[in-house]
Design a protein around this motif. Structure first.
Motif, PDB file in Angstrom:
ATOM      1  N   GLU A  81       1.577   3.318  -4.356  1.00 26.67           N
ATOM      2  CA  GLU A  81       0.698   3.769  -3.276  1.00 26.67           C
ATOM      3  C   GLU A  81      -0.623   3.003  -3.274  1.00 26.67           C
ATOM      4  O   GLU A  81      -1.220   2.797  -2.219  1.00 26.67           O
ATOM      5  CB  GLU A  81       0.430   5.270  -3.426  1.00 26.67           C
ATOM      6  CG  GLU A  81      -0.400   5.867  -2.301  1.00 26.67           C
ATOM      7  CD  GLU A  81      -0.652   7.344  -2.505  1.00 26.67           C
ATOM      8  OE1 GLU A  81      -1.275   7.961  -1.631  1.00 26.67           O
ATOM      9  OE2 GLU A  81      -0.217   7.889  -3.546  1.00 26.67           O
ATOM     10  N   HIS A  83      -0.895  -0.126  -4.115  1.00 23.13           N
ATOM     11  CA  HIS A  83      -0.554  -1.540  -3.889  1.00 23.13           C
ATOM     12  C   HIS A  83      -0.577  -2.355  -5.187  1.00 23.13           C
ATOM     13  O   HIS A  83      -0.914  -3.538  -5.168  1.00 23.13           O
ATOM     14  CB  HIS A  83      -1.507  -2.165  -2.864  1.00 23.13           C
ATOM     15  CG  HIS A  83      -1.632  -1.371  -1.600  1.00 23.13           C
ATOM     16  ND1 HIS A  83      -0.608  -1.277  -0.676  1.00 23.13           N
ATOM     17  CD2 HIS A  83      -2.652  -0.623  -1.102  1.00 23.13           C
ATOM     18  CE1 HIS A  83      -0.998  -0.505   0.334  1.00 23.13           C
ATOM     19  NE2 HIS A  83      -2.224  -0.095   0.097  1.00 23.13           N
ATOM     20  N   ALA A  86       2.893  -4.887  -5.149  1.00 30.81           N
ATOM     21  CA  ALA A  86       3.053  -5.440  -3.802  1.00 30.81           C
ATOM     22  C   ALA A  86       4.241  -6.393  -3.713  1.00 30.81           C
ATOM     23  O   ALA A  86       4.877  -6.519  -2.656  1.00 30.81           O
ATOM     24  CB  ALA A  86       1.770  -6.161  -3.388  1.00 30.81           C
ATOM     25  N   GLY A  89       7.918  -5.505  -2.344  1.00 28.53           N
ATOM     26  CA  GLY A  89       8.258  -5.463  -0.933  1.00 28.53           C
ATOM     27  C   GLY A  89       8.218  -4.075  -0.333  1.00 28.53           C
ATOM     28  O   GLY A  89       7.782  -3.096  -0.953  1.00 28.53           O
ATOM     29  N   SER A  90       8.691  -4.003   0.908  1.00 29.48           N
ATOM     30  CA  SER A  90       8.611  -2.760   1.678  1.00 29.48           C
ATOM     31  C   SER A  90       9.611  -1.714   1.207  1.00 29.48           C
ATOM     32  O   SER A  90       9.428  -0.520   1.464  1.00 29.48           O
ATOM     33  CB  SER A  90       8.844  -3.058   3.165  1.00 29.48           C
ATOM     34  OG  SER A  90      10.114  -3.677   3.350  1.00 29.48           O
ATOM     35  N   ALA A  91      10.689  -2.140   0.529  1.00 28.04           N
ATOM     36  CA  ALA A  91      11.684  -1.165   0.068  1.00 28.04           C
ATOM     37  C   ALA A  91      11.076  -0.205  -0.947  1.00 28.04           C
ATOM     38  O   ALA A  91      11.238   1.020  -0.839  1.00 28.04           O
ATOM     39  CB  ALA A  91      12.883  -1.896  -0.529  1.00 28.04           C
ATOM     40  N   ALA A  93       7.878   0.359  -1.384  1.00 29.00           N
ATOM     41  CA  ALA A  93       6.814   1.119  -0.713  1.00 29.00           C
ATOM     42  C   ALA A  93       7.395   2.272   0.096  1.00 29.00           C
ATOM     43  O   ALA A  93       6.836   3.376   0.120  1.00 29.00           O
ATOM     44  CB  ALA A  93       6.003   0.192   0.186  1.00 29.00           C
ATOM     45  N   GLY A  94       8.533   2.029   0.757  1.00 32.09           N
ATOM     46  CA  GLY A  94       9.158   3.104   1.527  1.00 32.09           C
ATOM     47  C   GLY A  94       9.668   4.230   0.650  1.00 32.09           C
ATOM     48  O   GLY A  94       9.535   5.411   0.992  1.00 32.09           O
TER      49      GLY A  94
END
Length: 529
Positions: A81, A83, A86, A89-91, A93-94
């Motif tokens: 959360e 960062h 980083a 990737g977005s996976a 983070a999701g």
């Protein structure tokens, strides 16, 4: 590890092990033929003895895993959360977003939090407050950071009264990560002691616990933004379990909505919205776990505006002082010992180090005396010159903004005034210490505790807490950066400045809380603090 057994039955070590429920359960499923224990000296264990020892080791691993595995998930989600991962990737983070955001957080993050609370409460099925605190420090990589700083002389021996150097904290991949990890650490501690399960209802019609939980959910949802009737009900329903009476929860919601919200005028073609009443703004919690960080920013601005309006309507406008957070709700007796983690000596050391970090403007170690820094610079002694930094001369440290700005700046009141380091979570932990002091002092009188929690509870009192507030560790005794009147003058005596209370007074006297922007002064976290 220590297994919880009633003191009346704890006559021998063998009896303590054999009487533990978890070990008894594991022993019944272990075959003696599969268990073997070999000692470094002496005869080997018999199959029966090996079965007992193996079940005890397995029980210790199970108890450790009950606290460690969910804590790893909590720490990883907090780091993502902020960062820190980083490159994943977005996976990732999701997944972290769904893990910690309503409504899925009820099935993921909230259950992990409950397991860590079980571990912190002890009673034989948990690690206890001290071991849970140590595990927290380890999982958030705060070992060497959130503790009292240590001095060493040039020969490597510990030094108490000299400025020859400090022991640098461990190196992280990025120096700036330590700040985010410290914030995440204190936030997790706040959640552990605040979001505890409520006591069991005394009857089928007892709705006290449900009403308190729904009120807390609804209040924070309205603090973040105005909501329609359906949105407000969905937010309050987070506190409703599937087994709860639906009709009862709807009735409670209607009563709560009338109590804490006011209806805005209906817009043309739109549904009416509800916003928080100023009279209820005192109940806002800056670390409430069902609001995300960006939602808390909006909530802080809204609560600051509401509190200001409420303060101006009093008999003495501008003279009312509100606590940062209200006392936590009553907890289930099984989870109440979890709050003893607030009163450990390690927690006091973590608070002192965080306050020192804020006072020095983002330096993990006290700045050196100017004459010593100049001598070190001329002699090439980088360890002394950079004693205010945490990471020596590693290459990545050139990215650290605090060091580049303050490498040649002498520590003074101006440095404290210009510091932008936030310590809102630290203030909240201190407030929770005060709120829980009485209940934790009397905890051993109200219910049976294990040996560790019993010792901690019996040692607490108002007098001992005041002594903790003014305690100065040896490493900070006669530290140049904390002396009075040079470099930091004081309207008082300036004694014990290395203590929690002394650091708070120094921040109050020299920190520029007002800022240059009048509007910023009256909003957000500054107004709450």
């Amino acid at each position: 590890m220590i297994l919880f057994v009633s003191p009346k039955d704890a006559s021998t070590t063998e009896h303590i092990i054999s009487s533990h429920l978890l070990i008894t359960l594991l022993k019944s499923v272990l075959r003696s033929s599969n268990c073997r224990v070999v000692w470094s000296q002496g005869p080997d264990c018999t199959p029966s003895e090996a079965q007992s020892v193996s079940s005890a080791i397995a029980g210790s691993k199970v108890i450790h895993s009950l606290g460690d595995h969910p804590l790893r998930c909590l720490a990883a989600a907090q780091q993502i959360e902020r960062h820190l991962w980083a490159r994943n990737g977005s996976a990732a983070a999701g997944m972290a977003f769904n893990y910690g955001s309503p409504p899925l957080c009820k099935s993921f993050r909230d259950l992990d939090l409950t397991l860590v609370q079980v571990a912190a409460a002890g009673y034989g099925l948990g690690l206890g407050p001290r071991r849970t605190f140590t595990l927290l420090m380890s999982r958030y990589s705060m070992d060497g950071y959130l503790c009292d700083p240590v001095r060493r002389n040039n020969t490597g021996q510990l030094a108490v009264r000299n400025n020859t150097g400090w022991v640098n904290p461990p190196r992280l991949q990025d120096p700036d990560h330590a700040v985010s990890l410290a914030e995440a650490f204190f936030t997790t501690v706040i959640l552990l002691v605040t979001e505890l399960p409520p006591p069991n209802p005394i009857s089928s019609k007892d709705d006290t616990g449900l009403r308190r939980s729904m009120r807390r959910e609804l209040l924070h949802a309205l603090a973040a933004e105005s909501r329609s009737h359906s949105e407000a009900f969905a937010a309050a329903s987070l506190a409703v379990s599937p087994r709860s009476d639906t009709e009862m929860s709807r009735t409670i919601f209607k009563e709560l909505l009338r109590d804490i919200a006011k209806e805005n005028a209906q817009r043309a073609g739109g549904a009416p919205t509800y916003e928080l009443r100023p009279s209820c703004s005192d109940e806002y919690d800056p670390s409430f776990y069902h609001l995300r960080r960006n939602e808390h920013q909006h909530a802080m601005d809204c609560v600051a505006r509401l509190r200001k309006a409420k303060n101006l309507s009093t008999k003495f406008p501008g003279r009312r002082c509100l606590p940062l957070v209200v006392p936590p709700l009553e907890a289930h007796p099984r989870f109440a010992p979890c709050r003893l983690i607030l009163h450990l000596s390690g927690m006091d050391a973590a608070i002192r180090r965080a306050l020192l970090f804020a006072l020095t403007g983002g330096e993990w170690l006290p700045p050196p005396e100017p004459s010593i820094a100049i001598t070190a610079s001329n002699s090439g002694d980088s360890d002394i010159l950079r004693s205010g930094s945490s990471f020596g001369s590693q290459r990545r440290f050139e990215r650290s903004s605090s060091y580049n700005k303050k490498e040649h700046e002498e520590f003074s009141p101006a440095v404290v005034a210009q510091s932008s380091v936030s310590f809102l979570e630290v203030l909240q932990v201190l407030t929770l210490q005060i709120h829980t002091l009485t209940s934790m002092t009397e905890l051993h009188k109200r219910q049976e505790l294990d040996a560790e929690c019993l010792t901690i509870s019996q040692s607490l009192s108002v007098k001992s807490y005041l002594e903790r507030l003014i305690f100065v560790p040896q490493s900070l005794d006669d530290c140049w950066a904390l002396r009075c009147p040079v470099p930091l003058p004081s309207a008082g005596s300036g004694n014990n400045r290395g203590s929690i209370l002394g650091l708070l007074i120094a921040l109050y006297e020299h920190r520029n809380f007002e800022g240059d922007d009048k509007q910023d002064e009256e909003s957000g976290g500054k107004f709450l603090a």
